[in-house]
Write an enzyme that holds these catalytic residues in place. Structure first.
Site, PDB file in Angstrom:
ATOM      1  N   LYS A   1       0.843  -1.199   0.000  1.00 26.62           N
ATOM      2  CA  LYS A   1       0.000   0.000   0.000  1.00 26.62           C
ATOM      3  C   LYS A   1       0.876   1.247   0.000  1.00 26.62           C
ATOM      4  O   LYS A   1       1.923   1.271   0.654  1.00 26.62           O
ATOM      5  CB  LYS A   1      -0.904  -0.020   1.238  1.00 26.62           C
ATOM      6  CG  LYS A   1      -1.971   1.067   1.269  1.00 26.62           C
ATOM      7  CD  LYS A   1      -2.873   0.919   2.494  1.00 26.62           C
ATOM      8  CE  LYS A   1      -3.943   1.983   2.559  1.00 26.62           C
ATOM      9  NZ  LYS A   1      -4.816   1.847   3.749  1.00 26.62           N
TER      10      LYS A   1
ATOM     11  N   SER B   1      -9.944  -0.485   7.080  1.00 25.59           N
ATOM     12  CA  SER B   1      -9.371  -0.369   5.736  1.00 25.59           C
ATOM     13  C   SER B   1      -8.674  -1.603   5.179  1.00 25.59           C
ATOM     14  O   SER B   1      -8.330  -1.618   4.002  1.00 25.59           O
ATOM     15  CB  SER B   1      -8.401   0.802   5.685  1.00 25.59           C
ATOM     16  OG  SER B   1      -9.123   1.985   5.503  1.00 25.59           O
TER      17      SER B   1
ATOM     18  N   SER C   1      -9.770   1.864   2.876  1.00 24.77           N
ATOM     19  CA  SER C   1      -8.890   2.556   1.974  1.00 24.77           C
ATOM     20  C   SER C   1      -7.862   1.657   1.275  1.00 24.77           C
ATOM     21  O   SER C   1      -7.300   2.073   0.258  1.00 24.77           O
ATOM     22  CB  SER C   1      -8.150   3.662   2.739  1.00 24.77           C
ATOM     23  OG  SER C   1      -7.305   3.102   3.728  1.00 24.77           O
TER      24      SER C   1
HETATM   25  N1  GLN Z   1     -13.100   4.251   6.036  1.00 26.11           N
HETATM   26  C1  GLN Z   1     -12.589   4.677   7.305  1.00 26.11           C
HETATM   27  C2  GLN Z   1     -12.166   6.121   7.201  1.00 26.11           C
HETATM   28  O1  GLN Z   1     -12.439   6.704   6.218  1.00 26.11           O
HETATM   29  C3  GLN Z   1     -11.455   3.798   7.715  1.00 26.11           C
HETATM   30  C4  GLN Z   1     -10.197   4.124   7.032  1.00 26.11           C
HETATM   31  C5  GLN Z   1      -9.039   3.291   7.460  1.00 26.11           C
HETATM   32  O2  GLN Z   1      -9.191   2.257   8.116  1.00 26.11           O
HETATM   33  N2  GLN Z   1      -7.871   3.758   7.103  1.00 26.11           N
HETATM   34  O3  GLN Z   1     -11.563   6.667   8.074  1.00 26.11           O
END
Ligand code: GLN
Length: 446
Positions: free
Chosen positions: A52, A151, A127
């Site tokens: 990532k 995420s 994400s």
């Molecule tokens: N979707 C969640 C957010 O927007 C989690 C994101 C994540 O785990 N990095 O914060």
């Protein structure tokens, strides 16, 4: 490695998972590895992996899918990238994400929207959407994601692959670009449970460069994959099968529980009464931490710098105005507000108190049960564009994953069925540092 690059060439035009490829270096590395004698090769030796893009890689551009880091080439490797190298793995490139890991669909990337390989009209989740999509498309057998509020698990569910968010402190965060430091964890995304267990073992362990990494022995996770779950006590929170969770997602969990019961596990309903406050607490806390963490992107130290400034203050302001996307700005503003002198007690402090209540809910259940099971997400992957104008609906996607980060416990998402041709995920949540039991249960189901 060659096969991975061939697959990327063939498929990534459709999937759009990779932001950067490491072809020359990776090919040279693979050739070098060919010379290592067989008896010195571990289980992950020579295998390609995608990383990532919020994990720093020496000599390989790292952008967090943000314009503000465009052109940033780190001068060191994250601890886990070193660990991959020690295991003999080959990093083939960097994977797209929501900008600074803020989002649930990859639509917040400044560069492109990754597609769900099961149906390219749908999002891969986020994400770490591209980390899941690249594995689902067979571009790479392994990837690394990060999970602050879901995420790793939500995209794993949306793409029909296996994703583990380890216990907070299990994996070093040194070299992970911080979003919300008290919640962030790196974890593996793979096609099956065995691969996942092998990769987690390789990346886990205390690190002197990360004072929040825990000095807890790292087990041989693969040894737990014996299929024996006789006597295992499973808790199913009623809040996880309640309102807002789709019928198909619910049914797939009930079916999975029957499979586990048939192997000797017992299942009981429990309650996690503070779950309903998790989303609100998470968005206050994670945005507060983000507003502080992201203050380092000022146009001086990293990446992008505005051309349009007459003095230093304008340089800061215009760099940030031009470099950050809308969602990142929204969170910096929300976080800065929550941390301000006049609002700190009402928002930030209150959210910290709620976080403790949520953690206590989990501690209480784990006094009597080995694991908690529920869906990973309320629905399968939604269509690209469906939620872009509605941040609150987008945030609600993570309602089943966020409390786990607030509690700091580990959780894994594994595939458990389909709705309209799109995969659904089963989430298994465990006690602090008990990833072993999660793998045992996941393997028994798989
Ligand atoms: N979707 C969640 C957010 O927007 C989690 C994101 C994540 O785990 N990095 O914060």
């Amino acid at each position: 490695t060659k096969e991975a690059f061939d697959r990327v060439e063939k498929l990534d035009g459709d999937v759009q998972a990779f932001l950067a490829l490491n072809k020359e270096q990776a090919t040279a590395k693979a050739a070098e590895l060919d010379k290592v004698p067989f008896e010195e090769r571990g289980p992950l030796f020579g295998l390609p992996i995608g990383v990532k893009d919020n994990i720093v890689t020496e000599g390989l551009e790292t952008t967090c899918a943000s314009k503000i880091l465009e052109g940033f080439v780190p001068i060191y490797d994250a601890t886990i990238v070193k660990k991959l190298r020690d295991a003999g793995m080959v990093t083939i490139g960097k994977l797209n994400m929501d900008e600074f890991a803020m989002g649930s669909s990859n639509e917040n990337s400044a560069f492109k929207t990754t597609k769900n390989p099961w149906n390219t009209k749908h999002v891969p989740g986020g994400s770490s959407g591209a980390s899941a999509a690249a594995v689902a498309a067979g571009e790479v057998p392994f990837s690394l994601g990060s999970d602050t509020g879901g995420s790793i698990r939500q995209p794993a569910a949306y793409c029909g692959v296996v994703g583990m968010k380890p216990t907070y402190g299990r994996v070093s965060r040194f070299g992970l670009v911080a979003f919300a430091s008290s919640l962030d964890q790196i974890g593996p995304i793979t096609r099956n449970v065995t691969d996942n267990a092998l990769l987690l073992e390789a990346i886990s362990g205390v690190d002197e460069m990360d004072s929040t990494s825990a000095d807890v022995p790292v087990p041989n996770y693969a040894a737990a994959l014996d299929g024996n779950i006789k006597g295992l006590k499973i808790a199913v929170p009623k809040e996880f099968l309640g309102e807002g969770v789709g019928e198909a997602a619910k049914q797939s969990i009930l079916d999975a529980l029957e499979v586990l019961k048939a192997q000797g596990a017992t299942v009981e309903e429990v309650s996690l009464p503070h779950s309903k406050y998790a989303l609100a607490a998470y968005y206050i806390l994670s945005s507060s931490e983000a507003s502080s963490n992201l203050s380092r992107f000022d146009g001086i130290r990293y990446g992008y710098r505005t051309d349009n400034a007459k003095n230093l203050l304008e340089l800061y302001k215009n760099t940030r105005a031009e470099g950050f996307g809308d969602e990142v700005k929204r969170r910096i503003m929300l976080g800065t507000y929550s941390l301000s002198a006049g609002t700190y007690d009402a928002y930030y402090k209150k959210a910290q108190q709620v976080r403790t209540l949520i953690k206590q809910d989990y501690d209480k259940v784990f006094e009597n049960y080995d694991v908690i099971i529920g869906p990973t997400a309320p629905t399968p992957a939604f269509e690209i564009g469906a939620n872009v104008d509605d941040p609150l609906t987008m945030y609600a996607n993570d309602i089943l994953t966020i409390p786990i980060n607030l509690a700091g416990v580990p959780a894994i998402s594994i595939p458990c069925g389909f709705e309209n041709g799109l995969p659904l995920g089963l989430q298994i949540i465990g006690k602090h540092f008990d990833e072993e039991t999660l793998y045992r249960v996941a393997y028994a189901y798989e």
